[in-house]
Design a protein around this motif. Structure first.
Motif: not given
Length: 110
Positions: A1-9, A13-20
């Motif tokens: 499941m891909n939530i805004i900025g989060i690829d996989r849990v 460890m949570v990979k967070i992407a900067r979307t703004n």
């Protein structure tokens, strides 16, 4: 499941992407550069005060014209100019009061 900025849990460890681009990066800096024509808060306030002054001067000028040459000015125009000047002055006063109140709250919290 891909939530805004989060690829996989997985685990803790949570990979967070900067979307703004306005958000701070991992290094604590903002990569967004100031636009060349962007005004500072000071410049915005000065421009707003110049606008209020222009409304006041316009109202004064049209009122003086009405007194010296009543046939050259429509009474509705005088009323509208005075209302605009009054409204712009009231808005400026409200904004300044709120800025001062906010500044006092910020400096009192030190």
């Amino acid at each position: 499941m891909n939530i805004i900025g989060i690829d996989r849990v997985s685990g803790d460890m949570v990979k967070i992407a900067r979307t703004n681009p306005m958000h701070l990066g991992l290094d604590g800096t903002n990569s967004v550069e100031k636009k060349p024509g962007a005004a500072s808060f000071e410049q915005a306030m000065i421009q707003a005060m110049e606008g209020v002054n222009a409304k006041q001067m316009s109202s004064t000028e049209i009122t003086q014209r009405m007194l010296t040459d009543p046939d050259s000015v429509d009474p509705h125009d005088v009323t509208i100019a005075q209302a605009q000047a009054n409204l712009s002055l009231n808005i400026a006063r409200t904004v300044i009061d709120r800025v001062v109140r906010g500044w006092k709250e910020v400096t009192a919290g030190r």
